[in-house]
Scaffold this motif. Sequence first.
Motif, PDB file in Angstrom:
ATOM      1  N   ASN A  29      -0.590  -4.853  -6.739  1.00 21.74           N
ATOM      2  CA  ASN A  29      -1.132  -4.677  -5.315  1.00 21.74           C
ATOM      3  C   ASN A  29      -1.350  -5.782  -4.478  1.00 21.74           C
ATOM      4  O   ASN A  29      -2.357  -6.508  -4.584  1.00 21.74           O
ATOM      5  CB  ASN A  29      -2.408  -3.868  -5.458  1.00 21.74           C
ATOM      6  CG  ASN A  29      -2.502  -3.003  -4.186  1.00 21.74           C
ATOM      7  OD1 ASN A  29      -2.046  -3.359  -2.998  1.00 21.74           O
ATOM      8  ND2 ASN A  29      -3.510  -2.191  -4.125  1.00 21.74           N
ATOM      9  N   GLN A  33      -1.176 -11.306   4.960  1.00 19.48           N
ATOM     10  CA  GLN A  33      -1.321 -11.425   6.329  1.00 19.48           C
ATOM     11  C   GLN A  33      -0.934 -12.866   6.658  1.00 19.48           C
ATOM     12  O   GLN A  33      -1.390 -13.499   6.239  1.00 19.48           O
ATOM     13  CB  GLN A  33      -2.696 -10.914   6.808  1.00 19.48           C
ATOM     14  CG  GLN A  33      -2.684 -10.765   8.311  1.00 19.48           C
ATOM     15  CD  GLN A  33      -4.040 -10.176   8.652  1.00 19.48           C
ATOM     16  OE1 GLN A  33      -5.027 -10.428   7.687  1.00 19.48           O
ATOM     17  NE2 GLN A  33      -4.220  -9.555   9.758  1.00 19.48           N
ATOM     18  N   LYS A  46       1.864 -10.808  11.323  1.00 15.93           N
ATOM     19  CA  LYS A  46       2.576 -10.093  10.186  1.00 15.93           C
ATOM     20  C   LYS A  46       1.922  -9.426   9.025  1.00 15.93           C
ATOM     21  O   LYS A  46       1.166 -10.345   8.557  1.00 15.93           O
ATOM     22  CB  LYS A  46       3.934 -10.550   9.712  1.00 15.93           C
ATOM     23  CG  LYS A  46       5.152 -10.797  10.703  1.00 15.93           C
ATOM     24  CD  LYS A  46       6.156 -11.850  10.287  1.00 15.93           C
ATOM     25  CE  LYS A  46       7.045 -11.823  11.100  1.00 15.93           C
ATOM     26  NZ  LYS A  46       8.141 -12.807  10.688  1.00 15.93           N
ATOM     27  N   GLU A  47       1.848  -8.213   8.864  1.00 14.33           N
ATOM     28  CA  GLU A  47       1.197  -7.760   7.772  1.00 14.33           C
ATOM     29  C   GLU A  47       2.179  -7.115   6.797  1.00 14.33           C
ATOM     30  O   GLU A  47       2.849  -6.291   7.195  1.00 14.33           O
ATOM     31  CB  GLU A  47       0.103  -6.667   8.250  1.00 14.33           C
ATOM     32  CG  GLU A  47      -0.707  -6.433   7.505  1.00 14.33           C
ATOM     33  CD  GLU A  47      -2.226  -6.762   7.646  1.00 14.33           C
ATOM     34  OE1 GLU A  47      -2.677  -7.127   8.843  1.00 14.33           O
ATOM     35  OE2 GLU A  47      -2.955  -6.536   6.702  1.00 14.33           O
ATOM     36  N   ASN A  48       1.999  -7.581   5.563  1.00 22.11           N
ATOM     37  CA  ASN A  48       2.844  -6.673   4.405  1.00 22.11           C
ATOM     38  C   ASN A  48       1.790  -6.189   3.407  1.00 22.11           C
ATOM     39  O   ASN A  48       0.918  -6.763   2.783  1.00 22.11           O
ATOM     40  CB  ASN A  48       3.631  -7.785   3.634  1.00 22.11           C
ATOM     41  CG  ASN A  48       4.750  -7.007   2.748  1.00 22.11           C
ATOM     42  OD1 ASN A  48       4.979  -6.036   2.970  1.00 22.11           O
ATOM     43  ND2 ASN A  48       5.396  -7.958   2.214  1.00 22.11           N
ATOM     44  N   LEU A  49       2.053  -4.821   3.254  1.00 28.05           N
ATOM     45  CA  LEU A  49       1.046  -4.299   1.963  1.00 28.05           C
ATOM     46  C   LEU A  49       2.203  -3.837   0.894  1.00 28.05           C
ATOM     47  O   LEU A  49       2.843  -2.808   1.171  1.00 28.05           O
ATOM     48  CB  LEU A  49       0.461  -3.120   2.625  1.00 28.05           C
ATOM     49  CG  LEU A  49      -0.473  -3.145   4.033  1.00 28.05           C
ATOM     50  CD1 LEU A  49      -0.981  -1.872   4.096  1.00 28.05           C
ATOM     51  CD2 LEU A  49      -1.653  -4.365   3.301  1.00 28.05           C
ATOM     52  N   SER A  50       2.118  -4.254  -0.083  1.00 25.18           N
ATOM     53  CA  SER A  50       3.020  -4.014  -1.363  1.00 25.18           C
ATOM     54  C   SER A  50       2.219  -3.550  -2.426  1.00 25.18           C
ATOM     55  O   SER A  50       1.393  -3.965  -2.777  1.00 25.18           O
ATOM     56  CB  SER A  50       3.848  -5.225  -1.525  1.00 25.18           C
ATOM     57  OG  SER A  50       4.344  -5.166  -2.576  1.00 25.18           O
ATOM     58  N   PHE A  51       2.994  -2.395  -3.099  1.00 27.19           N
ATOM     59  CA  PHE A  51       1.970  -1.866  -4.078  1.00 27.19           C
ATOM     60  C   PHE A  51       3.124  -1.127  -5.185  1.00 27.19           C
ATOM     61  O   PHE A  51       4.015  -0.357  -4.348  1.00 27.19           O
ATOM     62  CB  PHE A  51       1.035  -0.654  -3.756  1.00 27.19           C
ATOM     63  CG  PHE A  51       0.239  -0.348  -5.092  1.00 27.19           C
ATOM     64  CD1 PHE A  51       0.275  -1.073  -6.079  1.00 27.19           C
ATOM     65  CD2 PHE A  51      -0.352   0.958  -4.839  1.00 27.19           C
ATOM     66  CE1 PHE A  51      -0.702  -0.412  -7.177  1.00 27.19           C
ATOM     67  CE2 PHE A  51      -1.037   1.391  -5.953  1.00 27.19           C
ATOM     68  CZ  PHE A  51      -1.226   0.844  -7.022  1.00 27.19           C
ATOM     69  N   ASP A  69       8.399   1.605  -6.778  1.00 29.94           N
ATOM     70  CA  ASP A  69       7.309   1.684  -6.018  1.00 29.94           C
ATOM     71  C   ASP A  69       7.031   3.163  -5.515  1.00 29.94           C
ATOM     72  O   ASP A  69       6.249   3.287  -4.598  1.00 29.94           O
ATOM     73  CB  ASP A  69       7.244   0.912  -4.745  1.00 29.94           C
ATOM     74  CG  ASP A  69       8.718   0.772  -4.091  1.00 29.94           C
ATOM     75  OD1 ASP A  69       9.282   1.696  -3.979  1.00 29.94           O
ATOM     76  OD2 ASP A  69       8.988  -0.253  -3.556  1.00 29.94           O
TER      77      ASP A  69
ATOM     78  N   SER B  49      13.827   0.780  -8.512  1.00 23.61           N
ATOM     79  CA  SER B  49      13.753   1.909  -7.343  1.00 23.61           C
ATOM     80  C   SER B  49      13.001   1.482  -6.204  1.00 23.61           C
ATOM     81  O   SER B  49      11.366   1.414  -6.731  1.00 23.61           O
ATOM     82  CB  SER B  49      13.498   3.162  -7.938  1.00 23.61           C
ATOM     83  OG  SER B  49      13.322   4.014  -6.895  1.00 23.61           O
ATOM     84  N   PHE B  66       4.674  -6.880  13.660  1.00 18.25           N
ATOM     85  CA  PHE B  66       5.708  -6.633  12.693  1.00 18.25           C
ATOM     86  C   PHE B  66       4.877  -6.098  11.689  1.00 18.25           C
ATOM     87  O   PHE B  66       4.084  -7.049  11.016  1.00 18.25           O
ATOM     88  CB  PHE B  66       6.765  -7.723  12.565  1.00 18.25           C
ATOM     89  CG  PHE B  66       7.888  -7.328  11.912  1.00 18.25           C
ATOM     90  CD1 PHE B  66       8.579  -6.284  12.247  1.00 18.25           C
ATOM     91  CD2 PHE B  66       7.879  -7.671  10.182  1.00 18.25           C
ATOM     92  CE1 PHE B  66       9.725  -5.996  11.228  1.00 18.25           C
ATOM     93  CE2 PHE B  66       8.975  -7.189   9.528  1.00 18.25           C
ATOM     94  CZ  PHE B  66      10.019  -6.453  10.097  1.00 18.25           C
ATOM     95  N   THR B  68       4.901  -4.286   7.584  1.00 14.76           N
ATOM     96  CA  THR B  68       5.744  -3.980   6.567  1.00 14.76           C
ATOM     97  C   THR B  68       4.979  -3.674   5.375  1.00 14.76           C
ATOM     98  O   THR B  68       3.841  -3.913   5.343  1.00 14.76           O
ATOM     99  CB  THR B  68       6.735  -5.049   6.134  1.00 14.76           C
ATOM    100  OG1 THR B  68       6.029  -6.080   5.527  1.00 14.76           O
ATOM    101  CG2 THR B  68       7.799  -5.564   7.245  1.00 14.76           C
ATOM    102  N   GLY B  69       5.739  -2.605   4.493  1.00 15.01           N
ATOM    103  CA  GLY B  69       4.966  -2.423   3.269  1.00 15.01           C
ATOM    104  C   GLY B  69       5.661  -1.412   2.365  1.00 15.01           C
ATOM    105  O   GLY B  69       6.664  -1.021   2.857  1.00 15.01           O
ATOM    106  N   THR B  70       5.265  -1.296   1.137  1.00 18.31           N
ATOM    107  CA  THR B  70       6.030  -0.215   0.044  1.00 18.31           C
ATOM    108  C   THR B  70       5.431   1.006   0.666  1.00 18.31           C
ATOM    109  O   THR B  70       4.396   1.278   1.332  1.00 18.31           O
ATOM    110  CB  THR B  70       5.603  -0.356  -1.264  1.00 18.31           C
ATOM    111  OG1 THR B  70       4.148  -0.803  -1.261  1.00 18.31           O
ATOM    112  CG2 THR B  70       6.457  -1.629  -1.579  1.00 18.31           C
ATOM    113  N   GLN B  73       2.098   2.684   0.867  1.00 20.55           N
ATOM    114  CA  GLN B  73       0.872   1.953   1.474  1.00 20.55           C
ATOM    115  C   GLN B  73       1.046   2.524   3.248  1.00 20.55           C
ATOM    116  O   GLN B  73       0.443   2.058   3.983  1.00 20.55           O
ATOM    117  CB  GLN B  73       1.138   0.325   1.500  1.00 20.55           C
ATOM    118  CG  GLN B  73       1.163  -0.018   0.090  1.00 20.55           C
ATOM    119  CD  GLN B  73      -0.150   0.549  -0.751  1.00 20.55           C
ATOM    120  OE1 GLN B  73      -1.286  -0.119   0.053  1.00 20.55           O
ATOM    121  NE2 GLN B  73      -0.110   1.032  -1.656  1.00 20.55           N
TER     122      GLN B  73
END
Lengths: 454, 427
Positions: A29, A33, A46-51, A69, B49, B66, B68-70, B73
């Motif tokens: 997770n 930022q 820019k903000e990226n939330l990756s899980f 995901d 996937s 801008f 982004t996220g999966t 989220q």
Amino acid sequence: MSTEPLDLYLLTLEIEEKVGGIVHGRSVNIKNQKFTMNHNGHFEEKENLSFGTCFRHMTSDTDNFLALDNMRNPQRSIDEFTNSIKRRQIGGSYDQIFEQQHFPKGILKFGDIDRDSLKNEGENLLNDIRTHLKEYLKDDFKITLSLEIEEEQKTFTSSSGAHIVQKFSRVYLLVHLISIKHWKIDLYRMIGGIHMSSISWEKLLKTVTEISAEANLLSKAKIETRLEGPLLFSNDATWTLFHETIGHAVESENNVSTYLENYLGTKVAPSHVSVIDDKGIDSVGSYGFDDEGFKAAGAMIIEEGILNTMLYGLKDLKRNVMPTGNTRSSTYKTKPQVRQSNLIIEPGDFTTEELLERSNNGYFIGPMFFASADVSTGHFMIYPQYIQKIEDGDLRDIFLCPPFYGNAVDVLRNLGAIGKDIINRPAFCIKNNDRIPVGMISPKVAIENVRLRS
Amino acid sequence: MIDELHQIKDDIVTRLDRIKSIKSFEVFIHHLKQTIEEYGTIKSVNGLSSTGLAIRVISSQNGFGFFTGTVSQASKLLDIISEKANRLSSIEERDFAPLRPNRVAIPKISFQAFDEKFNHEILEVDDKFESKVEKTEEIKLITNSYSEETWEIQRGLFVSKSFEKSKSVKINGKFNLGKDLRDFESKIMTFSRHKGFMKEKPQTKVTDNYDHFILSPEIFGKIVAKILLETDFRMSNEIFSERTNIYEDPLKPYSYTSTTIDDEGIKTYPMRILDNGEVIAKEDELREYIQYGGNAYRYKLNRFPPHSFEFPPHPHYTNLVMDTGKLRFEDIISSVDNLGLIEKGGIQIIQRREKADLLIRIHQGELYENQAVTKNISSGTLLIDLKSIFQDSESTRNLQGVYHSKYYLTSHTGWLLISADKVKIIR
């Protein structure tokens, strides 16, 4: 599927039940930022939330991987994955030797970056740095600044019973200058770490002063395409050279045999050279357990010139060597590979003045744009941001330069004095399209009588 | 799964509509499904996937954000947007509204059929590989990869979708058999013959004894892409000859990077980049152009993977097409006595104040003597003035497309014949 590790554990057991072998489950997770201030002074966030989650299924001779995901309905992807394994008949059993015996409990924490305060002050901080840079810079430069804050939580489980949770927080600040008059004049410097003190105002000011002095000098630079005689590598350049030529060559999971592989236990460098891969110090490459669940042990790669160990992963257990806990991947999307963590070149006794005297009539190699190496032969390429002539124990004319090529064996043989001042900065290492943070801890190094071709 | 995506997307649009400080927004959903199967000493199945979400926002004060996220989220991402919408400070001079009339709408496709087809195609080429790895000595590994991408772009009533498929079979991680596997057997034969030939012929370093050199479309294409993307156009302007024409053609048939719809959902069309040696459009100066046109892609140089939902769309090339020359490859081979054919190599552009040089490090090549291959060129370095590449040399009539993964584009160039007196050999 919730984010609870228990579910991850049940899914690993489910896969194991269907296709045998051993199954690792990981969830990653990441909150990332990034604040950027471009040359017009525009500020961008820019903000990226990756899980996401991934599963690695291993038998004696196969290594399968699934990344997904979709947290709501993982069942369909898992079914497809297990069906593919069944169809190709590559499921099966796994050697008992691979099952880890001791597992820790609880949460490990690395770093104490105060995300909220940086979030609120990000724009002011970058504005202040920009104002200072504008003051110092004589020439016209495009200034780009970026501040990146990263929080990461990794969970590792395995069908043999492991459960490890680790939390990381890191911060990076990048200063990038490009001349409007000459496109080749391109300088950048990155500082940061896992504590707030790594981007303290004193450190920022020091970086700003250094980089703007270099930029002002470079405005009059000529181009030099030859690099001969004694060379003094800057801290950044020394680390990059060791990282590419020694660090990557001792990673056991390369597809080719490396030039260092047959020299285990023999002397590959002068006696005053020691290189350590240390996961336990305060730097961006630190962690407690790797992505295969092994304890992150430190590895003394070169001890007083003798090649002591390689960096090993789980698969090397077959060769009766203990993993050094170096297997990592940046996200859930990629299979873990044997990587370096914080590479330390042990400092020597020489001051910068003494090193400059010893490298008289040679060149000082500035920080790198990038470098690469062919680990099978030891051939490397370095691309410095600038080089500087050393005359009468002092730095004189500054030059822009193309990339230079050389061989690690020549360089290792000619390693001379090692400086005592070290830096601790963050860096990124890219291997097979996977980009991970690594710690750069290095002194300056003098290399005697070496010739690099452009 | 995909039906869930529609639901998530509708929820996002509804929530964003309610935030008063947002003037304009775009929601992108990217779904990627990929399977890579490896046959050989390493046996593996790799599945991916992934569903990504990107939201571009312009606030009422023209602030630009801008996010982004999966997809899991999404709700957290919306919380962040509503908190920040008032204090976005970057300025975006365009609005997304003019894009809407140009959006291309494609009828909805059944995603269940989509998944079934995916599984079927992966199965289609299965059993051949295992036996080939065992029987053919030169083959250590066959990689069969298959991926499908869906881009969803949504704002209010304007919906558009694009599908991208890619399929490739590689031998030993390098030799790509292309998309068409109908003549798989014959391609394997060619590969084995080539490998056998490489073993038989003596290896040599490049020497001074050649009359001409000929550069493969792979190297020539790499040179063109590197100049356009990594160097300054002020420099390039002086390098190209008056005869040089380069087009960007997103509609080029049989090319991996061709697409009729860009990553903003707009119809793409060809444009000129270099017209008789004169620079018409530089990549980062095309903002105005893409406001009404197409050709905006989520791409970033020196990032891996270069094409991802995590980057905002910006102008980028898809297929670089060079004007053809007059020569024929067969005629060159038959008319030149001593010819160094350079097939593969690394290139480097060395920029000096007055001029630029090109450095080619040869990885693979062949020496033609009296119209026959006598030796393999396995190493050596060539130095060529970059101007000579475009001004003192000639390319062949037939163009060949080469995909460059680093730049995420395909170059379409011919073979380039260059006289040996323009080339310096570095020892």
